[in-house]
Each structure stands twice: as C-alpha cells, then as structure tokens.
Design an enzyme around this catalytic site. Structure first.
Site, mmCIF file in Angstrom:
data_model
loop_
_atom_site.group_PDB
_atom_site.id
_atom_site.type_symbol
_atom_site.label_atom_id
_atom_site.label_comp_id
_atom_site.label_asym_id
_atom_site.label_seq_id
_atom_site.Cartn_x
_atom_site.Cartn_y
_atom_site.Cartn_z
ATOM 1 N N SER A 136 2.137 0.070 -11.341
ATOM 2 C CA SER A 136 3.166 -0.935 -11.025
ATOM 3 C C SER A 136 2.731 -1.857 -9.895
ATOM 4 O O SER A 136 3.167 -1.707 -8.759
ATOM 5 C CB SER A 136 4.464 -0.233 -10.631
ATOM 6 N N LYS A 189 -5.403 8.780 -6.539
ATOM 7 C CA LYS A 189 -5.965 7.684 -7.346
ATOM 8 C C LYS A 189 -6.453 6.536 -6.478
ATOM 9 O O LYS A 189 -7.370 5.804 -6.866
ATOM 10 C CB LYS A 189 -4.947 7.217 -8.373
ATOM 11 N N THR A 246 -5.131 1.144 -11.123
ATOM 12 C CA THR A 246 -5.680 0.996 -9.773
ATOM 13 C C THR A 246 -7.195 0.879 -9.780
ATOM 14 O O THR A 246 -7.779 0.238 -8.906
ATOM 15 C CB THR A 246 -5.240 2.176 -8.882
ATOM 16 N N ARG A 253 -5.791 -3.284 -4.362
ATOM 17 C CA ARG A 253 -6.395 -3.456 -3.036
ATOM 18 C C ARG A 253 -7.500 -2.427 -2.812
ATOM 19 O O ARG A 253 -8.526 -2.732 -2.191
ATOM 20 C CB ARG A 253 -5.321 -3.335 -1.959
ATOM 21 N N VAL A 277 -2.994 -3.471 3.673
ATOM 22 C CA VAL A 277 -3.329 -2.052 3.771
ATOM 23 C C VAL A 277 -3.858 -1.536 2.438
ATOM 24 O O VAL A 277 -3.225 -1.717 1.398
ATOM 25 C CB VAL A 277 -2.097 -1.222 4.189
ATOM 26 N N GLU A 279 -4.366 1.944 1.122
ATOM 27 C CA GLU A 279 -4.014 3.306 1.533
ATOM 28 C C GLU A 279 -5.170 4.293 1.388
ATOM 29 O O GLU A 279 -5.253 5.292 2.088
ATOM 30 C CB GLU A 279 -2.809 3.807 0.727
#
Length: 337
Positions: A136, A189, A246, A253, A277, A279
């Site tokens: 998402s 992930k 991802t 990102r 950011v 993560e």
C-alpha cells in the site's frame, strides 16, 4: 461518521487521513510541527509530503496534543523508533476511556527488539490494539488506485470495526487475528527491499533478484515461525504482497536507498538524498538483535547490516551469501507454533 485522529503527517499518515476523510469521517491529523499543521489547513494539501494532492475537507490538522487525543479512535502513523517516547508523553493525558488503536507503521524497536504491539502494551497496558499492513504505497492510495490490505487484532470485534472504518471500493480491507505475523511481515520486508535495491544496482539479473526475494521470504517465515505467526499470513498481503511491492516498486524508499548504496553511496548519503525515513535502516539493527535473542538465522539481514554499518562491500556480501554451506530449502527442524 467516526471521529478519528491520525498521529503522524508523513506520506502514509496523510494518505490515510485523506482516505478516512473522503469516507465521511471527521479526522484530526496530528503534526509534530505547528507550521506544518497551519500549512495543511491553509493550502488543503501537505506541502511536505504528497505535494499537489488535495486533502479532504473533513481533515483538520493540528499540532496540539490535547486536541488530538480527544478522538476515541487513534491511527498511529509514526516512525517506529519514535512510538515509545510518544506514547509515554501521551499516557499521562489519556482519558479514563481507553482509545481504540490501529497502528499502520512497520518496524521493530532497536533498543528492545520489540514489535509495536509490545510497545503499546508495555506503555499503555491493556488497550484495544490492531495493526494494518499490506502492499500500500501512499502515492497510489491518495490517488484512489485499487489497494488491498489486512487489519489484524486479537479481538475479532476490533479488526472488524477497523475494516468497516477504512473500507471503500478501491481500498479493500481483510481481517486477521495474527497480529505478530502481520507485524513481522511488514517489518522484515523493508530490509529485504534494501537488499533488492543493492542487487538491482549491481545488475545481477532477474534470476538473482528473484532468488534474493524468495530467500528473503524464507527469512521472514523462519522468524515468524519462531514467534508464533501463521504461515498463511506470511504468504498473504502482509507477507508476500508487501514484500513484492516494496522490493520492486519505484515508490519504495527502502529499495531506492538500497539502490543508492549499491551504486557506491554511503548510508548517510543515500538517506540524505532520499529525504524521507527508510525504516529498513533501523529495522535491520533491531532484527540483528532479535535474531540473536530467539536463535534464528537471517543471513540476508546480516549482510545488509554489514553493508550499512560495518563497511562491507556489496560484492563481499554477495560472496558471503553464495558461499554459504548447501542446505535444504525447508529446514526439517522448522515448526510452526
């Protein structure tokens, strides 16, 4: 119509606040900075994230915590490493009636190797906790592109409540009772996506990238097995689904940061260039600690950590992975709790 506060005005918090507003809910979007809140209310968009996309008129931004905590339903869209400190600040101001909490962040706390559900329980005690995750990207959700996610809670009524709150034709929400599985899938992930970005930069080919992502899923499942997750959760939206988007999307990102590192930039240079950011650079530190604590082997996680924090070259990490002792694909000792 519900009254809901979204804590955190980054890309994901903004997209979800807009989604909830478009569904007719009265939404408070809490911003850490007062200037950001003023700009959102004045411009009708978030000038720092998702610039150019209008935010529903049902969303009001504020930086005042006393206004934000009045809502009976809270959506936590904060960076994982900031959650504990933020909740500790809130705990003294909370009303006797405990809020319904839905966390939408993905990560593991570095210092304690705790998931966000564990942090919430440790700080706030026995509150109703749910977690929403899945493939998402905020950039597509705010544009109304079809998206499917899963919301998990140990209480069926809580997951079904949040399902009803978030659902719309282009945002399909499934329910689950596997909180730890959804949290682990969403956290690990990000680290695998950094590895995928590095592999793309190295031009290793499609075979290698497919193998890397598949073995990344094996690491997610091994850790999930140890912590009591349901394997079907990790083969669903919060596992395979989120891993795919991802590792392969240009919006990711973590993948973009990995690509920059694979092209020779330092982690700091890659983070500065990203401007947001990722993560995974924090989660990899937490996972290294967690793996040691529970006795799970996570070789891709180990190599990403070594590249980011120990100066190992991507080629050195590749050699370490390829020269590991031959093993069965599914370890016989692996048991699902």
């Amino acid at each position: 119509m519900e009254e809901i506060t979204v804590f955190g005005a980054g890309s994901w918090g903004t997209a979800l606040a807009n989604l909830l507003g478009e569904l007719g809910h009265r939404v408070v979007l809490w911003c850490r900075r007062s200037d950001q809140a003023r700009a959102i209310n004045l411009l009708g968009e978030n000038p720092n994230y998702l610039r150019g996309y209008r935010i529903s008129s049902n969303v009001t931004a504020t930086s005042k915590i006393d206004e934000a905590i009045e809502s009976p339903k809270w959506v936590l869209a904060l960076p994982t490493q900031a959650v504990r400190g933020f909740l500790m600040e809130l705990s003294g101001n909370m009303a006797p009636q405990r809020p319904e909490i839905c966390n939408v962040a993905k990560g593991i706390e570095i210092d304690s190797a705790s998931t966000i559900s564990e942090i919430v329980k440790n700080v706030l005690g026995d509150v109703s906790y749910s977690v929403l995750s899945g493939p998402s990207h905020a950039e597509e959700v705010i544009r109304g592109f079809p998206t499917a996610v899963v919301v998990a809670s140990l209480k069926v009524e809580a997951s079904e409540m949040w399902q009803n709150v978030f659902s719309r034709p282009t945002f399909r929400v499934y329910t689950s009772n596997d909180v730890i599985g959804v949290e682990i899938g969403g956290a690990v992930k990000n680290v695998i996506a950094i590895a995928a970005g590095i592999a793309k930069a190295m031009e290793l080919g499609d075979n290698a990238l497919a193998a890397l992502v598949s073995r990344g899923l094996a690491e997610i499942m091994r850790l999930g097995a140890k912590l009591g997750a349901n394997p079907l959760t990790l083969s669903g939206l919060a596992g395979v689904g989120d891993l795919i988007v991802t590792c392969f999307s240009g919006y990711s990102r973590n993948m973009r940061l990995g690509f920059a590192v694979g092209m020779g930039k330092s982690m700091k240079e890659a983070s500065d260039e990203l401007g947001q950011v990722a993560e995974g650079i924090y989660t990899v530190k937490a996972l290294k600690k967690m793996a040691q604590q529970v006795g799970v082997e996570l070789p891709i996680v180990e190599e990403v950590y070594a590249i980011l924090y120990e100066g190992l070259s991507p080629n050195g990490a590749l050699s370490n992975l390829l020269l590991r002792d031959p093993k069965p694909e599914l370890p016989p000792a692996m048991q699902w709790m």
